[in-house]
Design a protein around this motif. Structure first.
Motif, PDB file in Angstrom:
ATOM      1  N   LEU A  52       0.828  -1.211   0.000  1.00 30.38           N
ATOM      2  CA  LEU A  52       0.000   0.000   0.000  1.00 30.38           C
ATOM      3  C   LEU A  52       0.863   1.262   0.000  1.00 30.38           C
ATOM      4  N   ASN A  53       1.948   1.247   0.747  1.00 27.23           N
ATOM      5  CA  ASN A  53       2.847   2.397   0.809  1.00 27.23           C
ATOM      6  C   ASN A  53       3.476   2.669  -0.555  1.00 27.23           C
ATOM      7  N   ARG A  54       3.849   1.605  -1.255  1.00 26.11           N
ATOM      8  CA  ARG A  54       4.431   1.778  -2.594  1.00 26.11           C
ATOM      9  C   ARG A  54       3.385   2.323  -3.567  1.00 26.11           C
ATOM     10  N   LYS A  55       2.176   1.749  -3.511  1.00 25.49           N
ATOM     11  CA  LYS A  55       1.118   2.155  -4.439  1.00 25.49           C
ATOM     12  C   LYS A  55       0.655   3.593  -4.168  1.00 25.49           C
ATOM     13  N   ALA A  56       0.450   3.939  -2.902  1.00 23.87           N
ATOM     14  CA  ALA A  56      -0.121   5.246  -2.558  1.00 23.87           C
ATOM     15  C   ALA A  56       0.903   6.373  -2.533  1.00 23.87           C
ATOM     16  N   ARG A  57       2.125   6.058  -2.068  1.00 19.55           N
ATOM     17  CA  ARG A  57       3.097   7.124  -1.861  1.00 19.55           C
ATOM     18  C   ARG A  57       4.374   6.949  -2.669  1.00 19.55           C
ATOM     19  N   GLY A  58       4.535   5.763  -3.289  1.00 20.21           N
ATOM     20  CA  GLY A  58       5.743   5.503  -4.063  1.00 20.21           C
ATOM     21  C   GLY A  58       6.948   5.167  -3.215  1.00 20.21           C
ATOM     22  N   PHE A  59       6.740   4.856  -1.931  1.00 13.46           N
ATOM     23  CA  PHE A  59       7.849   4.532  -1.037  1.00 13.46           C
ATOM     24  C   PHE A  59       7.939   3.033  -0.823  1.00 13.46           C
ATOM     25  N   PRO A  60       9.172   2.507  -0.792  1.00 17.58           N
ATOM     26  CA  PRO A  60       9.329   1.072  -0.544  1.00 17.58           C
ATOM     27  C   PRO A  60       9.190   0.765   0.946  1.00 17.58           C
ATOM     28  N   GLY A  61       8.788  -0.446   1.260  1.00 19.01           N
ATOM     29  CA  GLY A  61       8.742  -0.913   2.640  1.00 19.01           C
ATOM     30  C   GLY A  61       7.519  -0.448   3.391  1.00 19.01           C
ATOM     31  N   PRO A  62       7.335  -1.028   4.565  1.00 19.26           N
ATOM     32  CA  PRO A  62       6.167  -0.673   5.382  1.00 19.26           C
ATOM     33  C   PRO A  62       6.385   0.622   6.151  1.00 19.26           C
ATOM     34  N   THR A  63       5.318   1.212   6.580  1.00 18.92           N
ATOM     35  CA  THR A  63       5.336   2.343   7.503  1.00 18.92           C
ATOM     36  C   THR A  63       4.359   1.985   8.610  1.00 18.92           C
ATOM     37  N   ASN A  64       4.240   2.803   9.630  1.00 20.10           N
ATOM     38  CA  ASN A  64       3.376   2.441  10.757  1.00 20.10           C
ATOM     39  C   ASN A  64       1.900   2.726  10.488  1.00 20.10           C
ATOM     40  N   VAL A  65       1.601   3.903   9.963  1.00 18.95           N
ATOM     41  CA  VAL A  65       0.204   4.264   9.716  1.00 18.95           C
ATOM     42  C   VAL A  65       0.116   5.107   8.443  1.00 18.95           C
ATOM     43  N   LEU A  66      -0.909   4.867   7.675  1.00 22.77           N
ATOM     44  CA  LEU A  66      -1.199   5.683   6.492  1.00 22.77           C
ATOM     45  C   LEU A  66      -2.592   6.278   6.650  1.00 22.77           C
ATOM     46  N   SER A  67      -2.736   7.513   6.218  1.00 21.13           N
ATOM     47  CA  SER A  67      -4.011   8.223   6.291  1.00 21.13           C
ATOM     48  C   SER A  67      -4.465   8.597   4.896  1.00 21.13           C
ATOM     49  N   PHE A  68      -5.744   8.363   4.649  1.00 23.00           N
ATOM     50  CA  PHE A  68      -6.347   8.713   3.367  1.00 23.00           C
ATOM     51  C   PHE A  68      -7.571   9.585   3.644  1.00 23.00           C
ATOM     52  N   PRO A  69      -7.357  10.912   3.749  1.00 26.90           N
ATOM     53  CA  PRO A  69      -8.456  11.816   4.080  1.00 26.90           C
ATOM     54  C   PRO A  69      -9.554  11.824   3.020  1.00 26.90           C
ATOM     55  N   SER A  70     -10.772  12.000   3.488  1.00 31.23           N
ATOM     56  CA  SER A  70     -11.922  12.070   2.575  1.00 31.23           C
ATOM     57  C   SER A  70     -12.064  13.463   1.982  1.00 31.23           C
ATOM     58  N   GLY A  71     -11.509  14.450   2.648  1.00 27.29           N
ATOM     59  CA  GLY A  71     -11.661  15.832   2.208  1.00 27.29           C
ATOM     60  C   GLY A  71     -12.822  16.541   2.882  1.00 27.29           C
ATOM     61  N   GLU A  72     -13.634  15.787   3.633  1.00 27.15           N
ATOM     62  CA  GLU A  72     -14.747  16.416   4.367  1.00 27.15           C
ATOM     63  C   GLU A  72     -14.206  17.248   5.515  1.00 27.15           C
ATOM     64  N   GLU A  73     -14.874  18.354   5.793  1.00 27.10           N
ATOM     65  CA  GLU A  73     -14.526  19.157   6.951  1.00 27.10           C
ATOM     66  C   GLU A  73     -14.831  18.370   8.223  1.00 27.10           C
ATOM     67  N   PRO A  74     -13.943  18.425   9.217  1.00 26.41           N
ATOM     68  CA  PRO A  74     -14.202  17.711  10.468  1.00 26.41           C
ATOM     69  C   PRO A  74     -15.357  18.356  11.246  1.00 26.41           C
TER      70      PRO A  74
END
Length: 148
Positions: A52-74
């Protein structure tokens, strides 16, 4: 909604059951001023996170947490987006940093939630993350050592 990838191991001492995670997420949302907001959480292993990190951010290897904001105001009722948490990275980092597993889980979730709410890395995010972790620690008691 909380989703565990198939075959994901349960790690002793980690709050990775639906009830524990739901309670922790609820406490964090309240502490961050996001009560009533919704998000989806997916728990993965390092291999899933690396893909997922490679696909979404282009970075190799795992990371701890990824966030995919919806764009809605909180705001109350808003869907903030999706969080993905690597259980294996979480366990490794908690051990490495000498943190209670629940404390580190809370820290990563708070950090991810703040990204969903539109914040970027910096002093404000760090301070809000620590405030949320402290609030959750107070609710869980004993510095997260036990989950009721």
């Amino acid at each position: 909604m909380i989703v565990r990838d198939p075959g994901l191991p349960f790690l002793p001492g980690f709050p990775l059951g639906r009830v524990e995670l739901a309670r922790l997420c609820s406490l964090l949302l309240e502490a961050l001023g996001l009560r009533g907001c919704r998000f989806d959480l997916r728990l993965v292993d390092d291999a899933g996170m690396a893909a997922l990190n490679r696909k979404a951010r282009g970075f190799p290897g795992p990371t701890n947490v990824l966030s995919f904001p919806s764009g809605e105001e909180p705001r109350k009722g808003a869907f903030l987006g999706d969080l993905v948490l690597s259980v294996e990275t979480l366990a490794r980092e908690a051990h490495l940093y000498g943190q209670e597993p629940t404390e580190h889980t809370a820290r990563l979730l708070a950090h991810g939630l703040l990204h969903l709410a539109g914040l970027e890395h910096g002093e404000t995010m760090d301070a809000l993350t620590e405030t949320a972790v402290e609030a959750a620690a107070g609710a869980f008691g004993r510095a997260f050592a036990q989950i009721p």
